[in-house]
Design a protein around this motif. Structure first.
Motif, PDB file in Angstrom:
ATOM      1  N   LEU A   1       0.821  -1.209   0.000  1.00  0.00           N
ATOM      2  CA  LEU A   1       0.000   0.000   0.000  1.00  0.00           C
ATOM      3  C   LEU A   1       0.856   1.261   0.000  1.00  0.00           C
ATOM      4  N   GLN A   2       1.978   1.212   0.705  1.00  0.00           N
ATOM      5  CA  GLN A   2       2.878   2.363   0.720  1.00  0.00           C
ATOM      6  C   GLN A   2       3.447   2.626  -0.671  1.00  0.00           C
ATOM      7  N   ASN A   3       3.803   1.566  -1.388  1.00  0.00           N
ATOM      8  CA  ASN A   3       4.321   1.732  -2.745  1.00  0.00           C
ATOM      9  C   ASN A   3       3.273   2.331  -3.673  1.00  0.00           C
ATOM     10  N   VAL A   4       2.039   1.859  -3.555  1.00  0.00           N
ATOM     11  CA  VAL A   4       0.969   2.408  -4.394  1.00  0.00           C
ATOM     12  C   VAL A   4       0.707   3.866  -4.040  1.00  0.00           C
ATOM     13  N   TYR A   5       0.753   4.178  -2.755  1.00  0.00           N
ATOM     14  CA  TYR A   5       0.549   5.565  -2.315  1.00  0.00           C
ATOM     15  C   TYR A   5       1.613   6.495  -2.902  1.00  0.00           C
ATOM     16  N   VAL A   6       2.858   6.054  -2.875  1.00  0.00           N
ATOM     17  CA  VAL A   6       3.949   6.874  -3.418  1.00  0.00           C
ATOM     18  C   VAL A   6       3.765   7.086  -4.916  1.00  0.00           C
ATOM     19  N   ARG A   7       3.282   6.087  -5.611  1.00  0.00           N
ATOM     20  CA  ARG A   7       3.071   6.224  -7.055  1.00  0.00           C
ATOM     21  C   ARG A   7       1.940   7.198  -7.363  1.00  0.00           C
ATOM     22  N   PHE A   8       0.877   7.155  -6.583  1.00  0.00           N
ATOM     23  CA  PHE A   8      -0.192   8.139  -6.772  1.00  0.00           C
ATOM     24  C   PHE A   8       0.308   9.546  -6.444  1.00  0.00           C
ATOM     25  N   GLN A   9       1.139   9.653  -5.418  1.00  0.00           N
ATOM     26  CA  GLN A   9       1.708  10.950  -5.068  1.00  0.00           C
ATOM     27  C   GLN A   9       2.588  11.477  -6.197  1.00  0.00           C
ATOM     28  N   THR A  10       3.380  10.589  -6.788  1.00  0.00           N
ATOM     29  CA  THR A  10       4.225  10.988  -7.915  1.00  0.00           C
ATOM     30  C   THR A  10       3.383  11.433  -9.105  1.00  0.00           C
ATOM     31  N   LEU A  11       2.285  10.733  -9.337  1.00  0.00           N
ATOM     32  CA  LEU A  11       1.394  11.108 -10.437  1.00  0.00           C
ATOM     33  C   LEU A  11       0.783  12.488 -10.204  1.00  0.00           C
ATOM     34  N   ASN A  12       0.400  12.771  -8.971  1.00  0.00           N
ATOM     35  CA  ASN A  12      -0.143  14.094  -8.653  1.00  0.00           C
ATOM     36  C   ASN A  12       0.919  15.180  -8.800  1.00  0.00           C
ATOM     37  N   ASP A  13       2.138  14.877  -8.372  1.00  0.00           N
ATOM     38  CA  ASP A  13       3.225  15.851  -8.521  1.00  0.00           C
ATOM     39  C   ASP A  13       3.526  16.115  -9.991  1.00  0.00           C
ATOM     40  N   LEU A  14       3.425  15.069 -10.800  1.00  0.00           N
ATOM     41  CA  LEU A  14       3.649  15.240 -12.238  1.00  0.00           C
ATOM     42  C   LEU A  14       2.594  16.149 -12.847  1.00  0.00           C
ATOM     43  N   TRP A  15       1.361  15.995 -12.392  1.00  0.00           N
ATOM     44  CA  TRP A  15       0.287  16.844 -12.918  1.00  0.00           C
ATOM     45  C   TRP A  15       0.478  18.300 -12.499  1.00  0.00           C
ATOM     46  N   LYS A  16       1.033  18.512 -11.316  1.00  0.00           N
ATOM     47  CA  LYS A  16       1.268  19.881 -10.845  1.00  0.00           C
ATOM     48  C   LYS A  16       2.311  20.609 -11.690  1.00  0.00           C
ATOM     49  N   CYS A  17       3.115  19.850 -12.416  1.00  0.00           N
ATOM     50  CA  CYS A  17       4.142  20.480 -13.254  1.00  0.00           C
ATOM     51  C   CYS A  17       3.550  21.178 -14.473  1.00  0.00           C
ATOM     52  N   LEU A  18       2.310  20.853 -14.808  1.00  0.00           N
ATOM     53  CA  LEU A  18       1.674  21.505 -15.954  1.00  0.00           C
ATOM     54  C   LEU A  18       1.472  22.993 -15.683  1.00  0.00           C
ATOM     55  N   PRO A  19       1.489  23.806 -16.712  1.00  0.00           N
ATOM     56  CA  PRO A  19       1.307  25.252 -16.510  1.00  0.00           C
ATOM     57  C   PRO A  19      -0.095  25.581 -16.008  1.00  0.00           C
ATOM     58  N   ALA A  20      -0.209  26.720 -15.361  1.00  0.00           N
ATOM     59  CA  ALA A  20      -1.502  27.152 -14.837  1.00  0.00           C
ATOM     60  C   ALA A  20      -2.491  27.357 -15.978  1.00  0.00           C
ATOM     61  N   ASP A  21      -3.715  26.906 -15.761  1.00  0.00           N
ATOM     62  CA  ASP A  21      -4.794  27.006 -16.751  1.00  0.00           C
ATOM     63  C   ASP A  21      -4.472  26.274 -18.047  1.00  0.00           C
ATOM     64  N   LEU A  22      -3.423  25.445 -18.014  1.00  0.00           N
ATOM     65  CA  LEU A  22      -3.032  24.641 -19.184  1.00  0.00           C
ATOM     66  C   LEU A  22      -2.802  25.506 -20.420  1.00  0.00           C
ATOM     67  N   VAL A  23      -2.222  26.660 -20.199  1.00  0.00           N
ATOM     68  CA  VAL A  23      -1.915  27.588 -21.290  1.00  0.00           C
ATOM     69  C   VAL A  23      -0.465  27.386 -21.706  1.00  0.00           C
ATOM     70  N   PRO A  24      -0.187  27.140 -22.981  1.00  0.00           N
ATOM     71  CA  PRO A  24       1.191  26.897 -23.426  1.00  0.00           C
ATOM     72  C   PRO A  24       2.087  28.123 -23.237  1.00  0.00           C
ATOM     73  N   PHE A  25       3.343  27.843 -22.895  1.00  0.00           N
ATOM     74  CA  PHE A  25       4.369  28.869 -22.831  1.00  0.00           C
ATOM     75  C   PHE A  25       5.423  28.538 -23.881  1.00  0.00           C
ATOM     76  N   SER A  26       5.805  29.534 -24.631  1.00  0.00           N
ATOM     77  CA  SER A  26       6.734  29.285 -25.733  1.00  0.00           C
ATOM     78  C   SER A  26       8.094  28.802 -25.255  1.00  0.00           C
ATOM     79  N   ASP A  27       8.518  29.255 -24.076  1.00  0.00           N
ATOM     80  CA  ASP A  27       9.842  28.887 -23.588  1.00  0.00           C
ATOM     81  C   ASP A  27       9.818  27.699 -22.625  1.00  0.00           C
ATOM     82  N   GLN A  28       8.617  27.196 -22.251  1.00  0.00           N
ATOM     83  CA  GLN A  28       8.540  26.089 -21.305  1.00  0.00           C
ATOM     84  C   GLN A  28       7.669  24.947 -21.831  1.00  0.00           C
TER      85      GLN A  28
END
Length: 231
Positions: free
Chosen positions: A13-40
């Motif tokens: 369960l701890q391993n699955v929890y860490v993977r869900f946490q990683t997935l959420n952190d990956l989603w947070k890397c997306l830009p705000a409002d999902l608006v493209p940035f030319s340099d990022q």
């Protein structure tokens, strides 16, 4: 045996929890409002990440389904026997004088032993329920992220991915971790177990002088005496 079961369950369960946490952190890397940035971030990169994230989420949900199928019977047996142990511990403590006779030292020893078993069962059950609750919380966090976006102003490709992902999460969340389908394992289970324990304890107190309980005390006392003679 209990330690092996609990450690293996919590490790998975701890391993699955860490993977869900990683997935959420990956989603947070997306830009705000999902608006493209030319340099990022470009539009294609955002769409590709949003296509891959649901695939990873689906694989994690499949792992939870496999966990329920593989550990379902074990979880059901573990919860049932843990509840029986806790109720039996309460019975021993409430009837400790009748079961120990005039031996005060034996009385104290049995009470301490039963209380330690009771505490162990509570700790094991709460550990499993807590880990499962953490996983459910991380699964719900993704829905909260998706609901923050203003879908009406998004690009058609991104809008389609969000709608598909929300439908997928809704379907996957209905597949809760359960004890072989008999009951879901979540924080609501804590309330159910407490109600059953309190009801059982009150029943034992009320029936302490009942002939059936007195006969059970005599049989249990005889059983302990036979064990002592064998030792």
């Amino acid at each position: 045996m209990d330690y092996v079961v609990v450690i293996s369950l919590c490790f998975f369960l701890q391993n699955v929890y860490v993977r869900f946490q990683t997935l959420n952190d990956l989603w947070k890397c997306l830009p705000a409002d999902l608006v493209p940035f030319s340099d990022q971030w470009t539009h294609i990169e955002i769409v590709i990440l949003m296509e891959n994230t649901p695939l990873l989420h689906a694989e994690l949900c499949d792992l939870l389904k496999m966990f329920t199928l593989g550990y379902g019977r074990m979880l059901l047996s573990f919860f049932i026997f843990s509840f029986i142990n806790m109720l039996f511990s309460v019975y021993i403590v409430l009837n400790s004088y009748e079961l120990s006779g005039s031996k005060a030292n034996a009385n104290v020893f049995k009470n301490m032993l039963m209380l330690s078993i009771y505490a162990q069962c509570v700790t094991f059950l709460m550990s499993i329920i807590t880990f499962v609750s953490f996983i459910n919380k991380k699964r719900l966090e993704m829905i909260s992220y998706l609901r923050l976006y203003r879908i009406s102003i998004l690009h058609l490709d991104i809008k389609r991915q969000i709608k598909m992902f929300m439908n997928q999460i809704s379907v996957c969340y209905s597949d809760q971790i359960s004890a072989f389908g008999f009951f879901d394992i979540n924080l609501n289970l804590v309330t159910s177990v407490l109600v059953l324990l309190i009801s059982g304890t009150i029943t034992l107190v009320q029936m302490k002088s009942h002939p059936m309980i007195l006969k059970l005390n005599n049989d249990t006392y005889s059983f302990f005496q036979n064990l002592a003679k064998r030792e």
